[in-house]
Design a protein around this motif. Sequence first.
Motif, PDB file in Angstrom:
ATOM      1  N   LEU A  96      -9.930  -4.903   3.546  1.00 24.00           N
ATOM      2  CA  LEU A  96     -10.759  -5.207   2.385  1.00 24.00           C
ATOM      3  C   LEU A  96     -11.466  -3.957   1.860  1.00 24.00           C
ATOM      4  N   ASN A  97     -11.270  -2.863   2.572  1.00 27.74           N
ATOM      5  CA  ASN A  97     -11.874  -1.590   2.176  1.00 27.74           C
ATOM      6  C   ASN A  97     -10.788  -0.682   1.600  1.00 27.74           C
ATOM      7  N   PRO A  98     -10.697  -0.555   0.289  1.00 28.83           N
ATOM      8  CA  PRO A  98      -9.622   0.248  -0.310  1.00 28.83           C
ATOM      9  C   PRO A  98      -9.681   1.719   0.081  1.00 28.83           C
ATOM     10  N   GLU A  99     -10.849   2.200   0.487  1.00 29.16           N
ATOM     11  CA  GLU A  99     -10.966   3.610   0.843  1.00 29.16           C
ATOM     12  C   GLU A  99     -10.188   3.956   2.117  1.00 29.16           C
ATOM     13  N   GLU A 100      -9.894   2.953   2.956  1.00 27.96           N
ATOM     14  CA  GLU A 100      -9.155   3.222   4.183  1.00 27.96           C
ATOM     15  C   GLU A 100      -7.690   2.772   4.086  1.00 27.96           C
ATOM     16  N   ALA A 101      -7.283   2.336   2.913  1.00 25.91           N
ATOM     17  CA  ALA A 101      -5.921   1.807   2.745  1.00 25.91           C
ATOM     18  C   ALA A 101      -4.882   2.923   2.696  1.00 25.91           C
ATOM     19  N   ASP A 102      -3.741   2.657   3.321  1.00 21.93           N
ATOM     20  CA  ASP A 102      -2.579   3.545   3.202  1.00 21.93           C
ATOM     21  C   ASP A 102      -1.734   3.159   1.993  1.00 21.93           C
ATOM     22  N   TRP A 103      -1.705   1.842   1.723  1.00 18.35           N
ATOM     23  CA  TRP A 103      -0.887   1.313   0.631  1.00 18.35           C
ATOM     24  C   TRP A 103      -1.702   0.310  -0.175  1.00 18.35           C
ATOM     25  N   PHE A 104      -1.335   0.181  -1.450  1.00 19.64           N
ATOM     26  CA  PHE A 104      -1.964  -0.774  -2.357  1.00 19.64           C
ATOM     27  C   PHE A 104      -0.881  -1.694  -2.912  1.00 19.64           C
ATOM     28  N   HIS A 151       1.351   3.002  -4.025  1.00 17.43           N
ATOM     29  CA  HIS A 151       1.393   1.579  -4.359  1.00 17.43           C
ATOM     30  C   HIS A 151       2.810   1.052  -4.151  1.00 17.43           C
ATOM     31  N   PHE A 152       2.919  -0.212  -3.771  1.00 20.81           N
ATOM     32  CA  PHE A 152       4.250  -0.828  -3.704  1.00 20.81           C
ATOM     33  C   PHE A 152       4.244  -2.151  -4.465  1.00 20.81           C
ATOM     34  N   PHE A 153       5.400  -2.474  -5.011  1.00 17.77           N
ATOM     35  CA  PHE A 153       5.580  -3.671  -5.833  1.00 17.77           C
ATOM     36  C   PHE A 153       6.831  -4.400  -5.383  1.00 17.77           C
ATOM     37  N   LEU A 154       6.771  -5.725  -5.353  1.00 10.63           N
ATOM     38  CA  LEU A 154       7.965  -6.519  -5.128  1.00 10.63           C
ATOM     39  C   LEU A 154       8.627  -6.821  -6.470  1.00 10.63           C
ATOM     40  N   VAL A 155       9.892  -6.444  -6.602  1.00 11.03           N
ATOM     41  CA  VAL A 155      10.640  -6.680  -7.843  1.00 11.03           C
ATOM     42  C   VAL A 155      12.009  -7.263  -7.476  1.00 11.03           C
ATOM     43  N   PRO A 156      12.045  -8.558  -7.160  1.00 11.00           N
ATOM     44  CA  PRO A 156      13.279  -9.160  -6.651  1.00 11.00           C
ATOM     45  C   PRO A 156      14.263  -9.642  -7.714  1.00 11.00           C
ATOM     46  N   HIS A 157      14.169  -9.111  -8.930  1.00  4.10           N
ATOM     47  CA  HIS A 157      15.132  -9.462  -9.973  1.00  4.10           C
ATOM     48  C   HIS A 157      16.539  -9.004  -9.589  1.00  4.10           C
ATOM     49  N   ALA A 182       5.996   4.610  -7.926  1.00  2.00           N
ATOM     50  CA  ALA A 182       5.677   3.597  -6.914  1.00  2.00           C
ATOM     51  C   ALA A 182       6.866   3.352  -5.985  1.00  2.00           C
ATOM     52  N   THR A 183       6.581   2.731  -4.843  1.00  2.00           N
ATOM     53  CA  THR A 183       7.649   2.273  -3.951  1.00  2.00           C
ATOM     54  C   THR A 183       8.025   0.856  -4.355  1.00  2.00           C
ATOM     55  N   LEU A 184       9.307   0.647  -4.597  1.00  2.00           N
ATOM     56  CA  LEU A 184       9.795  -0.655  -5.042  1.00  2.00           C
ATOM     57  C   LEU A 184      10.446  -1.379  -3.873  1.00  2.00           C
ATOM     58  N   VAL A 185      10.039  -2.610  -3.668  1.00  2.00           N
ATOM     59  CA  VAL A 185      10.616  -3.471  -2.634  1.00  2.00           C
ATOM     60  C   VAL A 185      11.474  -4.482  -3.375  1.00  2.00           C
ATOM     61  N   GLN A 186      12.795  -4.390  -3.224  1.00  2.52           N
ATOM     62  CA  GLN A 186      13.689  -5.143  -4.099  1.00  2.52           C
ATOM     63  C   GLN A 186      14.952  -5.591  -3.391  1.00  2.52           C
ATOM     64  N   LEU A 196      18.086   1.722  -8.783  1.00  2.00           N
ATOM     65  CA  LEU A 196      17.618   1.913  -7.406  1.00  2.00           C
ATOM     66  C   LEU A 196      17.103   3.333  -7.282  1.00  2.00           C
ATOM     67  N   LYS A 197      15.792   3.460  -7.214  1.00  6.79           N
ATOM     68  CA  LYS A 197      15.197   4.792  -7.079  1.00  6.79           C
ATOM     69  C   LYS A 197      15.082   5.181  -5.617  1.00  6.79           C
ATOM     70  N   GLU A 198      15.081   6.469  -5.369  1.00 11.97           N
ATOM     71  CA  GLU A 198      14.960   6.971  -4.006  1.00 11.97           C
ATOM     72  C   GLU A 198      13.647   6.488  -3.386  1.00 11.97           C
ATOM     73  N   GLY A 199      13.733   6.063  -2.140  1.00 15.12           N
ATOM     74  CA  GLY A 199      12.539   5.605  -1.439  1.00 15.12           C
ATOM     75  C   GLY A 199      12.282   4.117  -1.540  1.00 15.12           C
ATOM     76  N   SER A 200      13.103   3.388  -2.288  1.00  9.93           N
ATOM     77  CA  SER A 200      12.931   1.939  -2.390  1.00  9.93           C
ATOM     78  C   SER A 200      13.268   1.276  -1.054  1.00  9.93           C
ATOM     79  N   ILE A 201      12.715   0.095  -0.838  1.00 11.04           N
ATOM     80  CA  ILE A 201      13.007  -0.686   0.358  1.00 11.04           C
ATOM     81  C   ILE A 201      13.825  -1.899  -0.072  1.00 11.04           C
TER      82      ILE A 201
END
Length: 417
Positions: A96-104, A151-157, A182-186, A196-201
């Motif tokens: 709940l503390n964004p200052e300690e977050a690794d990912w958003f 930041h990461f986003f889910l984009v399951p299209h 951003a990192t795309l999770v797709q 498909l960009k490099e680094g996507s999951i």
Amino acid sequence: MEIWRWVFVGIIFLAGFVVKIEPFKLGRSQPTERISGSAGDVLEDDPVGRLKVFVYELPSKYNKKILQKDPRCLNHMFAAEIFMHRFLLSSPVRTLNPEEADWFYTPVYTTCDLTANGLPLPFKSPRMMRSAIQLISSNWPYWNRTEGADHFFLVPHDFGACFHYQEEKAIERGILPLLQRATLVQTFGQRNHVCLKEGSITIPPYAPPQKMQTHLIPEKTPRSIFVYFRGLFYDVGNDPEGGYYARGARAAVWENFKDNPLFDISTEHPTTYYEDMQRAVFCLCPLGWAPWSPRLVEAVIFGCIPVIIADDIVLPFADAIPWEEIGVFVDEKDVPNLDTILTSIPPEVILRKQRLLANPSMKQAMLFPQPAQPGDAFHQVLNGLARKLPHDKGVYLKPDERVLNWTAGPVGDLKPW
């Protein structure tokens, strides 16, 4: 040759291996084999303690209200974006503390705009995503520090953040410019493709665990079907001239093997679909409009060796799941030789693939169960994010430095959502 094939098929059928799946816990009633080497270790990694994720609290119009409007979104193959949101809200990796977050993480349900037939319409998705990014960049300082690189986003299209279900249009659009860092999770994965960009999951599509559980058959049932497939071979409505849909691979399956007794293939989707997969040795997983489909998940869950027909496909969690060892890859151009290819695989190779498929951790990694379980697809996503840490110092921008072009892209995408 024909006699040899039938002898071979008889050997495989007598093996009769099947898999037992207990509710939300994948067990086994057959010999199993652990994945050797680093892949098995990665599959069993525990992401807890290795990363912290801050979940933006967005207005409900970006997620909950959309789902309330059409609950069918909970059951279609793109539902991972919904269940990932729910999982993260109660996950021990959440902070709940964004200052300690690794990912958003920004919870936007971009696939939950369905036609009467239940197909997602992606046309509003770019404006919706842009609106959410504008919101978080205005109300929090964290996007602007990196312009989304943490930041990461889910984009399951079908074609991920290209936001179109037809490949030509998806390529023409390209990935939404604001998501370039951003990192795309797709679910979409294809090598050397603009979507498909490099680094996507790359993740598996959603397949309902509870529904599959209700269709289990007795564990001693033999696998009496050699090759199984149910689905379209042609898409006359969208590809009236033929040859473009599935790049002609599905049409080639039908034209070459519709009368072959080793192939149980049809456009009909029977109520016994899941049961039939548990009776099959091989399950065809050809590309359609996109290279991926839920058949891949279903085949793994039901212990049916996936026959992957999709050139250059990037498969889910490929750094953890040894797809070459559990599946069979057939080039699209070689589909006319599919019968020879499959009957030429030695029985001991098939039996080993079945033992690997029986590994519970393999099955768990393909599912988004509720509640979540150790090693499931949720945790594999987190493992993928954890392996990207720490972020390179170069992702952090200087004050007032900007890399992204907020006015790039089709004019229609720039309209308010």
